[in-house]
Motif scaffolding. Structure first.
Motif, PDB file in Angstrom:
ATOM      1  N   UNK D 230      28.701 -57.964  13.345  1.00 19.39           N
ATOM      2  CA  UNK D 230      30.108 -58.147  13.004  1.00 19.39           C
ATOM      3  C   UNK D 230      30.416 -57.581  11.630  1.00 19.39           C
ATOM      4  N   UNK D 231      29.538 -56.753  11.078  1.00 18.74           N
ATOM      5  CA  UNK D 231      29.802 -56.062   9.814  1.00 18.74           C
ATOM      6  C   UNK D 231      30.089 -57.021   8.673  1.00 18.74           C
ATOM      7  N   UNK D 232      29.306 -58.063   8.572  1.00 21.92           N
ATOM      8  CA  UNK D 232      29.528 -58.965   7.446  1.00 21.92           C
ATOM      9  C   UNK D 232      28.349 -58.874   6.489  1.00 21.92           C
ATOM     10  N   UNK D 233      28.632 -59.258   5.244  1.00 24.94           N
ATOM     11  CA  UNK D 233      27.586 -59.208   4.249  1.00 24.94           C
ATOM     12  C   UNK D 233      26.420 -60.073   4.647  1.00 24.94           C
ATOM     13  N   UNK D 319      28.808 -67.327   6.335  1.00 26.76           N
ATOM     14  CA  UNK D 319      29.516 -67.145   5.061  1.00 26.76           C
ATOM     15  C   UNK D 319      28.563 -67.334   3.883  1.00 26.76           C
ATOM     16  N   UNK D 320      27.696 -68.308   4.017  1.00 26.93           N
ATOM     17  CA  UNK D 320      26.725 -68.580   2.958  1.00 26.93           C
ATOM     18  C   UNK D 320      25.854 -67.350   2.719  1.00 26.93           C
ATOM     19  N   UNK D 321      25.440 -66.690   3.801  1.00 27.71           N
ATOM     20  CA  UNK D 321      24.688 -65.435   3.667  1.00 27.71           C
ATOM     21  C   UNK D 321      25.484 -64.439   2.833  1.00 27.71           C
ATOM     22  N   UNK D 322      26.742 -64.281   3.259  1.00 35.73           N
ATOM     23  CA  UNK D 322      27.523 -63.200   2.659  1.00 35.73           C
ATOM     24  C   UNK D 322      27.667 -63.393   1.164  1.00 35.73           C
ATOM     25  N   UNK D 323      27.904 -64.629   0.728  1.00 39.16           N
ATOM     26  CA  UNK D 323      28.188 -64.842  -0.679  1.00 39.16           C
ATOM     27  C   UNK D 323      26.941 -65.048  -1.505  1.00 39.16           C
ATOM     28  N   UNK D 324      25.777 -64.854  -0.908  1.00 43.93           N
ATOM     29  CA  UNK D 324      24.552 -64.976  -1.698  1.00 43.93           C
ATOM     30  C   UNK D 324      23.842 -63.648  -1.862  1.00 43.93           C
TER      31      UNK D 324
END
Lengths: 375, 152, 149, 362
Positions: D230-233, D319-324
Motif C-alpha cells: 500500500x506504499x506506506x512508510x 502507522x507505528x511503522x511509518x512514523x518510526x
C-alpha cells in the motif's frame, strides 16, 4: 500523443535523463539546484547551480564599519551565527592587538559549543527526515528549543544573535545563564541515547548509510571539505585543535576522526561531536571567570593598513576571514571562506554512480546551508 | 612544522623572481603571473613542505592592479603560506588555473571570474557562478550600480 | 538478521513510549497562550523610545543611531527652536524607524549616548501595508528630558 | 454458536423480506444493490476521513505534538474542512500530459479499493458478496490499483512522477507475491478460500494462535508485505517526498489528488481488514479454550466491534511503522522481497502443508 511525451521526457540525443532537483525541493534545504543526470535510478553526474540567494555580503562589507559587519555574518551560516561573528571579531582584535578579557573567551567558547550543538541537532533531525524517518525531526527540534531558549534569554534573539562585538560581547550574559546550561546538559545527556536507538542503531538506516557516498581523505583535502564531513574521511581539520582560540586551549576534548569516509562515518562524527560539545560545556560552565564583558575599544574602529587572516571552526567546517584594510573604518576587501562552499562541490565526485535515494543521503550528510554557499 | 625562515629559504629556491614582503601576519610569496602555477605545483609536490590543502583562493582589486591570493596549508606539517600574483592588465586579466592541482580551485576560480573578471587559463569550465553573463564585475572597485547600490 | 530486528524494535519502543505518554507534548498553543506568554526581558521585538509619565524622552537628536544603523532603518528629522536664552537649539522633530528594514543588530541601542532607545517586547508585527511598519518613535508633543543640573 | 444476539443476518433478512413484500424480485435485487452501494459509499468516505484524522493524531502524539485541534472538538472536523478545501481547489491541467489517462488514473485507483470492500465480512452476517474465492478476489482487485498508479506517473509528463510510478510498479508487483503466499498459508490451514468459511473456522481460536509458529511467520510476512503493497512508510518510495517531492501524484491537484490520498488510506484499511479476517479471526470474539464464563462475556461484545477493533489495531501498527523507520532504498526494497520474504514464505507454505497433513494444528 505518446511519442510527444516520450520525446519531451528524454532530453537530448544521448538519452540522458536529466532532472532538476531544486531550486525548491524538500531535501536541498534551501534554494539550491542540482542538475542531476540519471540512468535509470543511478546518478551519472550532477552539476550544482548556486546563486539564487546571493546577497553580496562581501561587497556590503566594503561599505560597512566593522561593528556593522557582525550582523551580516549572522546571515551567512545562520545555524552557526555565533562562530561567524566570532571570526570577524577575532580578525579585528588581532589587527588592533586587543587582548579580550578571559571572561569573554570563556563565554564565547560556551556559546560556540551551544551553537554547535543546536546546529548538529537540527542536522540530525533534518537528516533523519531526508531518509524518511519523519519523527526524528520533531525530537531534534524539541531538544534544540532548550538551547534557543537559553539564547533568547541572554541575547534576545534565537537564531541571528549579533551578540559578539569587536573586543567582547554586547552585554554580559543573563544571570540564569549557567543554571540553564546545566539544566540543559543533564536533560540532553538523557535524550542522546534515544537518538541512537531511534536512528543510529536502526538496521534500515545503517543499510542506507553504510558504504554510501565514499569520500577518500585525498578527495576531502583536495576539495577542501572540512568540518565533520572532512573528519569523517580522516582529514584532521579541527581548527579548535590546530590553532586554539577562545578557551579551547583550557579544556580537554578530542578531535573526532572517523576513517570510514561514507555517510555513516560523517553521521558518527557529528553524533560524537555532540557528546564532545556536552563535555566541553560541562568543563567550562562552572569556571567562567569574573571580569568585564568587553575590552576597551574605540567607538570607531580603524584597522591598520595590511592584511589579516583568521580561521575558526564553525559547525560545518572551517570559516576563514581574510581582510585587506587600507586604514579606513571599513575594510578594503573582505573575503569569507565559507565551509559549505567547498563542501558542496565535492558532491559530484562522491555521488556519481549512486542511486537518487543515496544522493539525498549524501547531501544530508554534508549538512549544507545554502546561504553560506551563496553569501 | 617549519619555521618562517626555513620556509622562505625553501620557497625562494623553487622559482626565480619570488618576493617575500616583510611584516605580514603570515608568510607571503609574491610571484610573477607566469610562475604562479609552477610554484604552486612545486609547493604541493615537494615532500618537505607539501602544501596540499588550498584553504581559499580569492582576488583583491587594488585599482591599478589586481592580486590573486591563495592561502595554502600543509595538512601534514600545519604551516601556511599565502601565494600571491599581481595582474596589471585590468582589461583582460588572465592567470593559470590551479584546478589541476587542487580540485577545490575550480569553484573558487569560477567565483573570482564571476566577481572580478579574471580569466583562468586551462580551467575546465570557466562560466559565471552567481551572476548573469552580461553583468559587470561587482567586486572591482570601479563597479557602479546606480539602481541597487546606494552610496553613503 | 536478529540484530536488525532488535534494532527496529528499539526504535519502535522509543516512538511507542512517546505515543503512550501524551504528557511529553511540547507544543505551545500560541494564540491561546497569549495571556500567559512571557517574553524574555532582553527580547528583541522592536526598537522603542521609552517615555516617562511627563511624556519626556532622552533623545537629543544627535544622529549617532542613524549613523550606526547598517541598513538605514533610522531617519532623524531635527528642528531648530529657540530655547530660554533665545538661542536656536537643535531638537528632535521626528525619530523615524523603519521596522521593515531593521535587522535587530542592536547597534543603535548600544551606541546611543543618552540611552534613549530600548528594546520593546512586542513581536506581532504583521500588518497589511508595508508603510505601517514605518514608525515615529517619539510621541507627539513629547519633549526632551532635562537632566537636573 | 452462542453469539447470535448480534447476528446481522436477521437485520438484512428482515430488510429483504420487507422489500420483497413491496416489489418484484428483480426490483428487490436492484434496490438492494443501490442500498448496498450507498452504504459502501458512505462507509468509504467516513472511514477514509476518520483514518486521515487518526493518522494525523497518532503521528502528532508520537512526535510530541498536539495535532489537529482547531476545527471542532479535538480537531475532529479538520479532515472534513480539508475535504472541502480540496473540493474547491483548481484542477490544474498539465501541458503535454495525456488528458484521458491523466484523468482516468485516480478513478482506477479508487475503484480498485472500492471493489475490494465488497467481499470483506464486516460482522456476523454482514457481507455484501460472499465469494467462494473471496481471498483470491480481494487480492486480485486490490492489485488493480497499480495500473492507476503507473498511468498517473506516466501520463502526467513529469520526471519525478515517472520515477515514482516505476518504483511503485516494481514494488507492488514483487510484494504481491509475498502477500499472496502468506494468505495462502491460512487458506491451506482452513481449506477454503471463502472468507466466511475462514472466519467460521476460527470459532475455537484464531489462526495466529492455532497455527503454531508458521502462522505467526506468515502473519509477520503479511504485515511487512502489505505495508509495502500500500506504499506506506518505510516502503513509501513511490511518493518519497524527500527524493521525488510527491512521486506519482506530484502533478495532481484538487479532488484528483484527494482520490489518490483517500485510496491510499482505504487500501490501508483493506489490507488491515483482510489481515484481521484471515489471521485474527475477523468478527470472531476472543475465546480461550475451556473458560466458559470468559467466552460468554466476550460473546456479548458485538461482532462488528471485534472486526473494527482488530482492523484498527493493525492500522495502528502500520502507522507505528511509518512514523518510526527511515525509508528503504529501491534496491534494498527488492532485495528484502526476493531474497528474504519470498524464500521464507515459500518454505513456510511447505511447513504448513506438512503440519496440515500430519494434523498437528488445533
Amino acid at each position: 500523443m505518446s511519442e510527444e511525451i516520450i520525446k519531451d521526457v528524454i532530453v537530448g540525443e544521448n538519452e540522458d535523463y536529466i532532472i532538476n532537483m531544486g531550486p525548491q525541493h524538500p531535501s536541498t534545504h534551501g534554494v539550491l539546484r542540482l542538475e542531476v543526470c540519471l540512468k535509470g535510478e543511478t546518478v551519472k553526474y550532477l552539476i550544482p547551480h548556486i546563486g539564487y540567494i546571493h546577497r553580496g555580503i562581501e561587497k556590503m562589507c566594503e561599505a560597512n564599519t566593522y561593528q556593522q559587519i557582525i550582523h551580516l555574518t549572522d546571515r551567512m551560516d545562520y545555524l552557526s551565527a555565533h562562530m561567524n561573528n566570532e571570526a570577524v571579531c577575532m580578525v579585528v582584535e588581532d589587527a588592533m592587538q586587543v587582548e579580550v578579557p578571559e571572561r569573554v573567551k570563556y563565554i564565547r567558547t560556551i556559546l560556540n559549543e551551544l551553537n554547535r550543538l543546536a546546529s548538529h541537532q537540527l542536522w540530525w533531525c533534518a537528516f533523519g527526515m531526508d531518509l524518511g524517518a519523519l519523527t526524528t525531526f520533531f525530537y531534534g527540534l524539541r531538544d534544540r528549543e532548550m538551547i534557543l531558549d537559553i539564547f533568547e534569554e541572554s541575547f534576545g534573539s534565537r537564531l541571528l544573535h549579533s551578540f559578539n562585538t569587536p573586543g567582547g560581547l554586547m552585554h554580559d550574559v543573563h544571570p540564569n545563564f549557567q543554571n540553564r546550561i546545566k539544566e540543559f546538559i543533564s536533560y540532553f545527556r538523557k535524550k542522546l541515547p534515544e537518538y541512537d536507538q531511534l536512528l543510529t542503531g536502526n538496521v534500515i538506516f545503517q543499510e542506507r548509510a553504510k558504504g554510501v557516498g565514499f569520500m577518500s581523505k585525498e578527495t576531502a583535502i583536495g576539495y577542501g571539505v572540512t568540518g565533520p564531513s572532512g573528519r569523517g574521511s580522516g582529514f584532521s581539520c579541527d581548527i579548535r585543535k590546530i590553532a586554539p582560540y577562545g578557551a579551547y586551549d583550557k579544556v580537554q576534548f578530542n578531535e573526532i576522526l572517523e576513517t570510514g569516509g561514507d555517510v555513516f562515518a560523517r553521521y558518527q562524527v557529528r553524533m560524537a561531536e555532540m557528546r564532545e560539545s556536552l563535555s566541553i560545556l560541562e568543563q567550562l560552565v562552572d569556571n567562567i571567570p569574573e571580569g568585564d564583558f568587553t575590552a576597551k575599544m574605540k567607538p570607531i574602529i580603524k584597522l591598520p593598513a595590511g592584511e589579516y587572516f583568521r580561521r575558526v571552526e564553525t559547525a560545518r567546517g572551517e570559516l576563514a576571514v581574510y581582510v585587506v584594510s587600507d586604514g579606513n573604518k571599513s575594510p578594503y576587501r573582505m573575503k569569507f571562506r565559507t565551509p559549505n562552499f567547498s563542501n558542496l562541490f565535492v558532491m559530484n565526485e562522491i555521488a556519481a554512480g549512486c542511486k537518487i535515494a543515496d544522493l539525498i543521503a549524501i547531501s544530508g550528510s554534508l549538512d549544507l546551508v545554502i546561504p553560506d554557499i551563496d553569501r | 612544522m617549519l619555521s618562517r625562515e626555513e620556509l622562505t629559504n625553501i620557497i625562494s629556491g623553487l622559482v626565480p623572481g619570488a618576493e617575500f614582503p616583510e611584516g605580514k601576519q603570515l608568510l607571503e610569496v609574491i610571484v610573477p603571473a607566469e610562475s604562479y602555477f609552477s610554484l604552486a605545483e612545486k609547493l604541493k609536490s615537494d615532500p618537505k613542505i607539501a602544501f596540499n590543502y588550498l584553504i581559499t583562493q580569492t582576488a583583491v582589486d587594488f585599482q591599478t592592479y589586481m592580486t590573486v591570493v591563495c592561502h595554502l596549508e600543509s595538512t601534514e606539517f600545519r604551516h601556511m603560506v599565502v601565494l600571491k600574483a599581481n595582474l596589471t592588465d585590468r582589461e583582460n586579466p588572465a592567470i593559470d588555473s590551479l584546478t589541476a592541482l587542487y580540485p577545490a580551485a575550480e569553484y573558487f576560480e569560477r567565483e573570482i571570474f564571476d566577481l572580478f573578471g579574471i580569466r583562468f587559463n586551462n580551467h575546465p569550465n570557466l562560466k559565471r557562478l552567481f551572476l548573469e553573463d552580461d553583468y559587470g564585475y561587482p567586486l572591482r572597485k570601479d563597479f557602479r550600480d546606480e539602481i541597487n547600490i546606494i552610496e553613503r | 538478521m536478529f540484530r536488525g530486528i532488535s534494532s527496529l524494535w528499539a526504535g519502535m519502543r522509543i516512538t511507542g513510549k512517546y505515543f503512550f505518554s501524551p504528557r511529553a507534548i511540547v507544543t505551545q498553543q500560541y494564540p491561546e497562550n497569549r495571556a500567559t506568554l512571557k517574553m524574555e526581558e532582553r527580547f528583541k521585538g522592536e526598537v522603542t523610545m521609552p517615555h516617562d509619565e511627563n511624556n519626556q524622552h532622552a533623545c537629543t537628536g544627535c544622529g549617532i543611531c542613524e549613523m550606526n544603523c547598517p541598513n538605514g532603518s533610522i531617519e532623524i528629522l531635527t528642528d531648530r527652536i529657540p530655547n530660554a536664552e533665545g538661542k536656536m537649539e537643535r531638537v528632535i522633530d521626528k525619530h523615524i524607524y523603519h521596522l521593515s528594514m531593521c535587522t535587530f543588530c542592536e547597534l543603535c541601542i548600544k551606541t546611543c549616548p543618552s540611552n534613549a532607545l530600548a528594546w520593546g517586547q512586542k513581536f506581532e508585527h504583521a500588518v497589511f501595508d508595508r508603510s505601517k511598519l514605518t514608525k515615529v518613535l517619539n510621541q507627539p508633543g513629547s519633549k526632551i528630558r532635562k537632566e537636573a543640573k | 454458536m452462542s453469539s447470535n444476539i448480534f447476528d446481522f443476518a436477521t437485520l438484512t433478512g428482515s430488510v429483504h423480506s420487507w422489500l420483497s413484500g413491496m416489489m418484484s424480485s428483480g426490483w428487490v435485487i436492484f434496490t438492494e444493490m443501490v442500498l448496498v452501494g450507498l452504504v459502501f459509499l458512505l462507509m468509504y468516505a467516513l472511514i477514509g476521513l476518520f483514518l486521515v484524522y487518526l493518522e494525523r493524531k497518532v503521528c502528532a502524539i508520537i512526535q510530541n505534538r498536539v495535532g489537529p485541534n482547531r476545527v471542532g472538538k479535538w480537531g475532529l472536523l479538520q479532515t472534513i474542512a480539508d475535504l472541502i478545501k480540496l473540493l474547491l481547489k483548481e484542477l490544474i491541467p498539465i501541458r503535454k500530459s495525456d488528458p484521458l489517462l491523466f484523468n482516468l488514473a485516480p478513478f482506477i485507483v479508487i475503484i480498485a479499493s472500492f471493489l475490494a470492500m465488497a467481499a470483506l465480512p464486516y460482522a456476523k452476517g454482514l457481507q455484501a458478496i460472499d465469494f467462494n474465492i473471496g481471498v483470491f478476489y480481494v487480492m486480485a482487485v486490490s492489485s488493480l490499483g497499480v495500473v492507476g498508479i503507473l498511468l498517473a506517473g506516466w501520463s502526467s509528463n513529469s520526471k519525478y512522477s515517472l520515477i515514482g510510478a516505476m518504483r511503485s510498479g516494481a514494488q507492488i508487483v514483487s510484494y504481491e507475491l509475498s502477500v499472496g503466499l502468506s494468505l495462502l498459508a491460512i487458506v491451506v490451514f482452513s481449506g477454503s478460500m471463502q472468507l466466511s468459511t475462514i472466519v467460521e473456522s476460527q470459532a475455537n481460536g484464531w489462526w495466529i494462535f492455532k497455527g503454531h509458529i508458521p502462522a505467526i511467520i506468515s502473519f509477520i510476512v503479511f504485515l511487512i508485505a502489505s505495508t509495502a503493497e500500500i506504499n506506506r512508510g518505510p516502503f513509501d518510495l513511490a511518493e518519497a517526498e524527500s527524493e521525488l517531492t510527491a512521486g506519482f501524484h506530484t502533478e495532481y491537484s484538487g479532488i484528483k489528488f484527494a482520490f489518490f490520498f483517500l485510496a491510499e488510506y482505504m487500501n490501508m484499511f483493506i489490507v488491515s481488514a483482510l489481515g484481521a479476517t484471515v489471521f485474527l479471526g475477523g468478527w470472531m470474539p476472543f475465546h480461550i479454550g475451556e473458560w466458559e464464563g470468559f467466552n460468554q462475556i466476550m460473546d456479548y461484545i458485538p461482532s462488528v466491534v471485534w472486526f473494527f477493533g482488530k482492523t484498527f489495531f493493525l492500522i495502528l501498527i502500520i502507522m507505528w511503522f511509518k512514523w518510526t523507520f527511515p525509508r528503504l532504498r529501491i534496491d534494498q526494497l527488492l532485495t528484502l522481497e526476493w531474497k528474504y520474504l519470498l524464500p521464507i514464505s515459500l518454505f513456510n507454505i511447505v511447513l504448513i502443508a506438512f503440519l496440515v497433513l500430519m494434523g498437528w494444528h488445533f
